[in-house]
Enzyme design. Sequence first.
Site, PDB file in Angstrom:
ATOM      1  N   VAL A  67     -22.423  32.609  61.211  1.00 53.87           N
ATOM      2  CA  VAL A  67     -22.609  34.036  60.943  1.00 53.87           C
ATOM      3  C   VAL A  67     -21.465  34.905  61.470  1.00 53.87           C
ATOM      4  O   VAL A  67     -21.456  36.104  61.283  1.00 53.87           O
ATOM      5  CB  VAL A  67     -23.942  34.555  61.542  1.00 53.87           C
ATOM      6  CG1 VAL A  67     -25.116  34.009  60.767  1.00 53.87           C
ATOM      7  CG2 VAL A  67     -24.065  34.179  63.012  1.00 53.87           C
ATOM      8  N   SER A  68     -20.487  34.284  62.139  1.00 57.01           N
ATOM      9  CA  SER A  68     -19.386  35.074  62.694  1.00 57.01           C
ATOM     10  C   SER A  68     -18.292  35.299  61.648  1.00 57.01           C
ATOM     11  O   SER A  68     -18.114  34.500  60.746  1.00 57.01           O
ATOM     12  CB  SER A  68     -18.811  34.344  63.909  1.00 57.01           C
ATOM     13  OG  SER A  68     -17.525  34.820  64.198  1.00 57.01           O
ATOM     14  N   CYS A  69     -17.563  36.423  61.796  1.00 57.48           N
ATOM     15  CA  CYS A  69     -16.459  36.728  60.875  1.00 57.48           C
ATOM     16  C   CYS A  69     -15.180  36.006  61.269  1.00 57.48           C
ATOM     17  O   CYS A  69     -14.221  35.962  60.507  1.00 57.48           O
ATOM     18  CB  CYS A  69     -16.171  38.230  60.840  1.00 57.48           C
ATOM     19  SG  CYS A  69     -17.369  39.135  59.889  1.00 57.48           S
ATOM     20  N   VAL A  70     -15.118  35.515  62.495  1.00 59.45           N
ATOM     21  CA  VAL A  70     -13.848  34.936  62.964  1.00 59.45           C
ATOM     22  C   VAL A  70     -14.028  33.444  63.271  1.00 59.45           C
ATOM     23  O   VAL A  70     -14.997  33.072  63.885  1.00 59.45           O
ATOM     24  CB  VAL A  70     -13.329  35.677  64.213  1.00 59.45           C
ATOM     25  CG1 VAL A  70     -12.053  35.030  64.707  1.00 59.45           C
ATOM     26  CG2 VAL A  70     -13.077  37.116  63.876  1.00 59.45           C
TER      27      VAL A  70
END
Lengths: 104, 163
Positions: free
Chosen positions: A101-104
């Site tokens: 779920v993280s963008c990075v």
Amino acid sequence: MPTKTLAGTPVDTDDEGYLVNHSQWNKDVAAALAAEEGITLTDGHWKVLDFIDTDFKERSVVPGMRRLNKVGNIPTKDLYALFPDGPIKKAARISGYPKPVSCV
Amino acid sequence: MSDKIQKVSIIVSKGSLDGIYPGLIMGNGARMEGIEANLFFTFFGLYAILKKYMGSIKIATVGNPAMRVPDAKGFPLPTILGALPGMSAFATHMMNKEMEALDIPPIPEFIEMIHDAGGKIYACKATVDMFHLDLTDFCPQMDKVLTVGEFYEISAGGQIIFT
């Protein structure tokens, strides 16, 4: 919720093929999930999968690239070589955990 | 999915922290999805890949009416206060702390991560000439100095994003 049989084990998945119940996961299921991605699991892959497993049990979240680098000691280049075109998504799915779920 | 994006070329034209990070996050995110990524740094955006300066990029605290203190839901920061010495450094420090907690890497490490992920790092020829730079000024991840024409050639068949 789709159910399918992987390596003789019935597993429940979400619409994108991520396992929804980690207790249905085992190493043979991992190999079958990897095969769906065109990957044959080696020791190098297992180093990543084992780290995700340990880290998820500790923090309940799939580790991002930087955490895999810094804490897991797995360089970015290796991750892309082992799991081409989407290392964390693929590694998370093969480990039997949810979509990151993280963008990075 | 047949309509999957295959390639993105991202232009980073601003040299503030908030001008640089969006391009880096989008470029890295593209590689994480298996999308080919080219990053083209131009004008002040070039500072993101200059080895002497890339580690000390700051947030602009002047001329940003959305800027609030001490956090994102705080009070608007008047331009005249934003201009005080140390204000930009302080705001940058606060934001770096938030990003560190989210495991968003500092700029030099982020550039290295994108490069190791197979993303290409390009510098704008016109800016290099205008700023009197040479190859020794750049971080080792910089692949090539490109003219605008070469940038369009490399970007052919993909999406171009200007930030």
